[in-house]
Design a protein around this motif. Structure first.
Motif, PDB file in Angstrom:
ATOM      1  N   LEU A  37       0.859  -1.172   0.000  1.00 56.30           N
ATOM      2  CA  LEU A  37       0.000   0.000   0.000  1.00 56.30           C
ATOM      3  C   LEU A  37       0.901   1.230   0.000  1.00 56.30           C
ATOM      4  CD1 LEU A  37      -2.536  -1.083   2.782  1.00 56.30           C
ATOM      5  CD2 LEU A  37      -2.743  -1.440   0.305  1.00 56.30           C
ATOM      6  N   VAL A  38       0.428   2.323  -0.564  1.00 57.57           N
ATOM      7  CA  VAL A  38       1.263   3.525  -0.619  1.00 57.57           C
ATOM      8  C   VAL A  38       0.480   4.739  -0.127  1.00 57.57           C
ATOM      9  CG1 VAL A  38       2.659   2.635  -2.527  1.00 57.57           C
ATOM     10  CG2 VAL A  38       0.642   4.041  -3.017  1.00 57.57           C
ATOM     11  N   ALA A  39       1.235   5.700   0.390  1.00 54.41           N
ATOM     12  CA  ALA A  39       0.685   7.003   0.778  1.00 54.41           C
ATOM     13  C   ALA A  39       1.754   8.041   0.479  1.00 54.41           C
ATOM     14  CB  ALA A  39       0.322   7.019   2.261  1.00 54.41           C
ATOM     15  N   THR A  40       1.332   9.206   0.002  1.00 56.74           N
ATOM     16  CA  THR A  40       2.294  10.237  -0.411  1.00 56.74           C
ATOM     17  C   THR A  40       2.370  11.422   0.558  1.00 56.74           C
ATOM     18  OG1 THR A  40       0.596  11.263  -1.791  1.00 56.74           O
ATOM     19  CG2 THR A  40       2.045   9.646  -2.858  1.00 56.74           C
ATOM     20  N   ASP A  41       1.604  11.360   1.652  1.00 54.51           N
ATOM     21  CA  ASP A  41       1.677  12.428   2.653  1.00 54.51           C
ATOM     22  C   ASP A  41       1.243  11.881   4.009  1.00 54.51           C
ATOM     23  OD1 ASP A  41      -1.325  13.025   3.145  1.00 54.51           O
ATOM     24  OD2 ASP A  41      -1.135  13.152   0.959  1.00 54.51           O
ATOM     25  N   GLY A  42       1.499  12.655   5.047  1.00 56.16           N
ATOM     26  CA  GLY A  42       1.251  12.199   6.403  1.00 56.16           C
ATOM     27  C   GLY A  42      -0.202  11.903   6.717  1.00 56.16           C
ATOM     28  N   SER A  44      -2.744  11.070   4.690  1.00 57.11           N
ATOM     29  CA  SER A  44      -3.231   9.855   4.038  1.00 57.11           C
ATOM     30  C   SER A  44      -2.557   8.621   4.639  1.00 57.11           C
ATOM     31  CB  SER A  44      -2.989   9.917   2.524  1.00 57.11           C
ATOM     32  OG  SER A  44      -1.616  10.038   2.222  1.00 57.11           O
ATOM     33  N   ALA A  45      -1.333   8.771   5.136  1.00 52.09           N
ATOM     34  CA  ALA A  45      -0.651   7.649   5.784  1.00 52.09           C
ATOM     35  C   ALA A  45      -1.398   7.221   7.041  1.00 52.09           C
ATOM     36  CB  ALA A  45       0.780   8.040   6.135  1.00 52.09           C
ATOM     37  N   LEU A  46      -1.828   8.185   7.845  1.00 51.26           N
ATOM     38  CA  LEU A  46      -2.575   7.877   9.059  1.00 51.26           C
ATOM     39  C   LEU A  46      -3.891   7.174   8.727  1.00 51.26           C
ATOM     40  CD1 LEU A  46      -2.012  11.211  11.039  1.00 51.26           C
ATOM     41  CD2 LEU A  46      -1.024   8.973  11.564  1.00 51.26           C
ATOM     42  N   LEU A  47      -4.572   7.661   7.696  1.00 52.98           N
ATOM     43  CA  LEU A  47      -5.841   7.066   7.282  1.00 52.98           C
ATOM     44  C   LEU A  47      -5.645   5.634   6.802  1.00 52.98           C
ATOM     45  CD1 LEU A  47      -8.873   7.442   6.778  1.00 52.98           C
ATOM     46  CD2 LEU A  47      -8.303   8.325   4.501  1.00 52.98           C
ATOM     47  N   ARG A  48      -4.637   5.420   5.930  1.00 47.88           N
ATOM     48  CA  ARG A  48      -4.374   4.083   5.411  1.00 47.88           C
ATOM     49  C   ARG A  48      -3.987   3.123   6.539  1.00 47.88           C
ATOM     50  NH1 ARG A  48      -2.971   3.947  -0.194  1.00 47.88           N
ATOM     51  NH2 ARG A  48      -4.667   5.079  -1.217  1.00 47.88           N
ATOM     52  N   ALA A  49      -3.181   3.602   7.471  1.00 52.22           N
ATOM     53  CA  ALA A  49      -2.732   2.740   8.562  1.00 52.22           C
ATOM     54  C   ALA A  49      -3.908   2.278   9.420  1.00 52.22           C
ATOM     55  CB  ALA A  49      -1.704   3.468   9.423  1.00 52.22           C
ATOM     56  N   ARG A  50      -4.830   3.187   9.722  1.00 51.03           N
ATOM     57  CA  ARG A  50      -5.979   2.832  10.558  1.00 51.03           C
ATOM     58  C   ARG A  50      -6.936   1.901   9.822  1.00 51.03           C
ATOM     59  NH1 ARG A  50      -6.093   8.785  11.673  1.00 51.03           N
ATOM     60  NH2 ARG A  50      -4.813   9.108  13.547  1.00 51.03           N
ATOM     61  N   GLN A  51      -7.065   2.099   8.515  1.00 54.16           N
ATOM     62  CA  GLN A  51      -7.990   1.275   7.734  1.00 54.16           C
ATOM     63  C   GLN A  51      -7.458  -0.136   7.498  1.00 54.16           C
ATOM     64  OE1 GLN A  51      -8.490   3.682   4.207  1.00 54.16           O
ATOM     65  NE2 GLN A  51     -10.418   4.550   4.937  1.00 54.16           N
ATOM     66  N   SER A  52      -6.170  -0.251   7.162  1.00 56.06           N
ATOM     67  CA  SER A  52      -5.620  -1.541   6.726  1.00 56.06           C
ATOM     68  C   SER A  52      -4.806  -2.258   7.785  1.00 56.06           C
ATOM     69  CB  SER A  52      -4.757  -1.344   5.486  1.00 56.06           C
ATOM     70  OG  SER A  52      -3.674  -0.470   5.756  1.00 56.06           O
ATOM     71  N   LEU A  53      -4.352  -1.544   8.829  1.00 62.85           N
ATOM     72  CA  LEU A  53      -3.511  -2.122   9.875  1.00 62.85           C
ATOM     73  C   LEU A  53      -2.387  -2.969   9.262  1.00 62.85           C
ATOM     74  CD1 LEU A  53      -6.184  -3.136  12.531  1.00 62.85           C
ATOM     75  CD2 LEU A  53      -4.780  -1.068  12.447  1.00 62.85           C
ATOM     76  N   ASP A  67       5.295  15.729   8.916  1.00 59.44           N
ATOM     77  CA  ASP A  67       6.500  14.940   8.626  1.00 59.44           C
ATOM     78  C   ASP A  67       6.412  13.554   9.268  1.00 59.44           C
ATOM     79  OD1 ASP A  67       7.161  15.138  11.325  1.00 59.44           O
ATOM     80  OD2 ASP A  67       8.721  16.640  11.021  1.00 59.44           O
ATOM     81  N   GLY A  68       7.399  12.701   8.937  1.00 58.11           N
ATOM     82  CA  GLY A  68       7.368  11.324   9.398  1.00 58.11           C
ATOM     83  C   GLY A  68       7.421  11.183  10.904  1.00 58.11           C
ATOM     84  N   PHE A  69       8.147  12.073  11.580  1.00 57.98           N
ATOM     85  CA  PHE A  69       8.241  11.988  13.032  1.00 57.98           C
ATOM     86  C   PHE A  69       6.877  12.196  13.685  1.00 57.98           C
ATOM     87  CE2 PHE A  69      12.476  13.813  11.761  1.00 57.98           C
ATOM     88  CZ  PHE A  69      13.188  12.634  11.909  1.00 57.98           C
ATOM     89  N   GLU A  70       6.115  13.181  13.194  1.00 56.27           N
ATOM     90  CA  GLU A  70       4.798  13.445  13.747  1.00 56.27           C
ATOM     91  C   GLU A  70       3.820  12.324  13.403  1.00 56.27           C
ATOM     92  OE1 GLU A  70       1.735  15.074  15.856  1.00 56.27           O
ATOM     93  OE2 GLU A  70       3.881  15.518  15.920  1.00 56.27           O
ATOM     94  N   VAL A  71       3.931  11.795  12.179  1.00 54.95           N
ATOM     95  CA  VAL A  71       3.090  10.657  11.797  1.00 54.95           C
ATOM     96  C   VAL A  71       3.324   9.489  12.755  1.00 54.95           C
ATOM     97  CG1 VAL A  71       2.676   8.894  10.035  1.00 54.95           C
ATOM     98  CG2 VAL A  71       2.902  11.288   9.368  1.00 54.95           C
ATOM     99  N   ALA A  72       4.594   9.208  13.028  1.00 59.65           N
ATOM    100  CA  ALA A  72       4.926   8.099  13.928  1.00 59.65           C
ATOM    101  C   ALA A  72       4.361   8.338  15.321  1.00 59.65           C
ATOM    102  CB  ALA A  72       6.443   7.916  13.996  1.00 59.65           C
ATOM    103  N   ARG A  73       4.493   9.559  15.824  1.00 60.18           N
ATOM    104  CA  ARG A  73       3.971   9.867  17.161  1.00 60.18           C
ATOM    105  C   ARG A  73       2.464   9.634  17.224  1.00 60.18           C
ATOM    106  NH1 ARG A  73       8.302  13.742  17.282  1.00 60.18           N
ATOM    107  NH2 ARG A  73       7.105  15.250  16.067  1.00 60.18           N
ATOM    108  N   ARG A  74       1.763  10.030  16.177  1.00 64.64           N
ATOM    109  CA  ARG A  74       0.302   9.849  16.170  1.00 64.64           C
ATOM    110  C   ARG A  74      -0.077   8.370  16.061  1.00 64.64           C
ATOM    111  NH1 ARG A  74      -2.414  14.909  12.816  1.00 64.64           N
ATOM    112  NH2 ARG A  74      -1.067  16.562  13.687  1.00 64.64           N
ATOM    113  N   LEU A  75       0.675   7.631  15.278  1.00 68.89           N
ATOM    114  CA  LEU A  75       0.401   6.194  15.156  1.00 68.89           C
ATOM    115  C   LEU A  75       0.606   5.494  16.496  1.00 68.89           C
ATOM    116  CD1 LEU A  75       2.132   5.433  11.739  1.00 68.89           C
ATOM    117  CD2 LEU A  75      -0.331   5.356  12.189  1.00 68.89           C
ATOM    118  N   LYS A  76       1.655   5.875  17.210  1.00 68.95           N
ATOM    119  CA  LYS A  76       1.962   5.233  18.482  1.00 68.95           C
ATOM    120  C   LYS A  76       1.026   5.701  19.598  1.00 68.95           C
ATOM    121  CE  LYS A  76       5.147   2.626  16.948  1.00 68.95           C
ATOM    122  NZ  LYS A  76       4.920   1.165  16.883  1.00 68.95           N
TER     123      LYS A  76
END
Length: 310
Positions: A37-42, A44-53, A67-76
Motif C-alpha cells: 500500500l502507498v501514501a504520499t503524505d502524512g 493519508s498515511a494515518l488514514l491508510r494505517a488505521r484502515q488496513s492495519l 512529517d514522518g516523526f509526527e506521523v509516527a507519534r500519532r500512530l503510536k
C-alpha cells in the motif's frame, strides 16, 4: 474498502512523497510477495494505517506538511495502530535525527539512497517479531485472559486484551492509554513486596460484591510489566465451589462465607437459616472435602478459588 487477505502475504505500507522512491520500493516488495500500500503524505498515511492495519510501515522522515516523526507519534498514540513496527527512511544520518526517529516510536531506520535488499531484510525481521507478539495477544484473548502491559515510567498502557479493557472501564471508568492511578500504585506496592520477599496483595479494587484482583505475569522490558486481572464476586465464587467439590447450593454458600471469616451465627443471618442448620451443612462440606475443621475447609476452598480451577 476491499478486505486484505493476510493469509496470502504480509501487508507493507510505504509512505514517501517522492514518486521514484515509491516505485522502487513498490516493485521490490511486490516481487518479494508482499501486499503493498502507498501514501504520499502524512494525513493519508494515518488514514491508510488505521484502515488496513499493515504488518509494517516504511515511513519517510522528511515530508512537506505532516512529517514522518509526527506521523509516527500519532500512530503510536493510537491503540489501533501503536503495535505496528515503523521503519524510518531517511537521508538524515546525523545522530539527532536518528534519536528523533526512535523517540517518535520507530523500530528501525534505513538510509537513502534506498537499497531494496536491505529494506527487505529489515522488514522480514520486524514482521516476524510483530507476528509473534500478535499471536501471543491472540492466545491471551482466546483464553479469556484479562492482561495489560503497563509502562511504569510514563504510566501508559502499552496494550491490553479486550477483557482487560472492559474490566478497567468497569472498575475505573478508564477509556484511554493512561493506566489508572490505582493500577500504578498497585504495581509499585507489589514490586516492593516482591523485593522484600513478601507475597503481593492481590486485591486491586472492590465494588460492592465485585472484586478486581491483579497478579504479575512477566516483565517485558525496562519498567514494563504484564499484569493479569481477574474479576471475582460472591456469585462466581460460590459457583466455582459447587463445581469444584460437588456441593449443593446451600453447602457452597456456607463454605464461601466460612472463607470470609464468618461465624455460624453470621452465616445464618446472611442466609436466613439457624446456626444449627448452618452447622449441619458444614458437616456435609467437611465430608465432601475430606477435612475435619473450618480452617482446613476454608484453606482448601480459597486455594481452589484463587487457582480459578473447577
Amino acid at each position: 474498502m476491499t478486505a486484505l487477505d493476510r493469509s496470502i502475504s504480509d501487508i507493507v505500507l510505504i509512505v514517501d512523497d517522492v514518486p521514484e522512491n515509491l516505485a522502487l520500493l513498490h516493485d521490490a516488495l511486490d516481487d518479494a510477495g508482499h501486499t503493498v500500500l502507498v501514501a504520499t503524505d502524512g494525513e493519508s498515511a494515518l488514514l491508510r494505517a488505521r484502515q488496513s492495519l499493515p504488518d509494517v510501515i516504511l515511513l519517510d522522515a522528511v515530508m512537506p506538511g505532516l512529517d514522518g516523526f509526527e506521523v509516527a507519534r500519532r500512530l503510536k498514540a493510537d491503540f489501533t495502530t501503536r503495535h505496528i513496527p515503523i521503519v524510518f527512511m531517511t537521508g538524515l544520518t546525523e545522530t539527532e535525527h536518528v534519536v528523533a526517529a526512535f523517540a517518535a516510536g520507530g523500530a528501525d531506520y534505513v538510509t537513502k539512497p534506498i537499497r531494496p535488499a536491505e529494506v527487505l531484510a529489515r522488514i522480514a525481521a520486524h514482521v516476524q517479531n510483530a507476528r509473534q507478539m500478535k499471536q501471543a495477544r491472540s492466545a491471551l484473548d482466546a483464553f479469556g485472559q484479562a492482561t495489560v502491559a503497563v509502562r511504569v515510567a510514563d504510566g501508559r498502557l502499552v496494550w491490553q486484551t479486550p477483557l482487560a479493557r472492559r474490566l478497567l472501564r468497569d472498575f475505573f471508568a478508564a477509556a484511554g492509554e493512561d493506566a489508572p492511578l490505582r493500577l500504578l500504585d498497585w504495581i509499585h506496592d507489589a514490586e516492593l513486596a516482591r523485593r522484600e520477599g513478601r507475597e503481593p496483595v492481590g486485591l486491586l479494587a472492590a465494588d460492592g460484591s465485585r472484586r478486581l484482583l491483579a497478579s504479575f505475569h512477566d516483565q517485558t522490558g525496562d519498567a514494563e510489566w504484564l499484569v493479569v486481572l481477574r474479576e471475582e464476586n460472591d456469585a462466581s465464587a460460590i459457583e466455582s465451589l459447587i463445581a469444584a467439590f460437588r456441593l449443593t447450593q446451600k453447602e457452597a454458600e456456607v463454605l464461601y462465607w466460612v472463607t470470609q471469616g464468618k461465624t455460624s451465627k453470621d452465616i445464618g443471618d446472611i442466609l436466613g437459616s439457624s446456626p444449627r442448620t448452618v452447622n449441619k451443612h458444614l458437616e456435609h462440606v467437611f465430608e465432601k472435602l475430606g477435612v475435619e475443621t473450618r480452617t482446613a475447609a476454608a484453606n482448601l476452598a480459597m486455594s481452589r478459588m484463587r487457582s480459578g480451577s473447577a
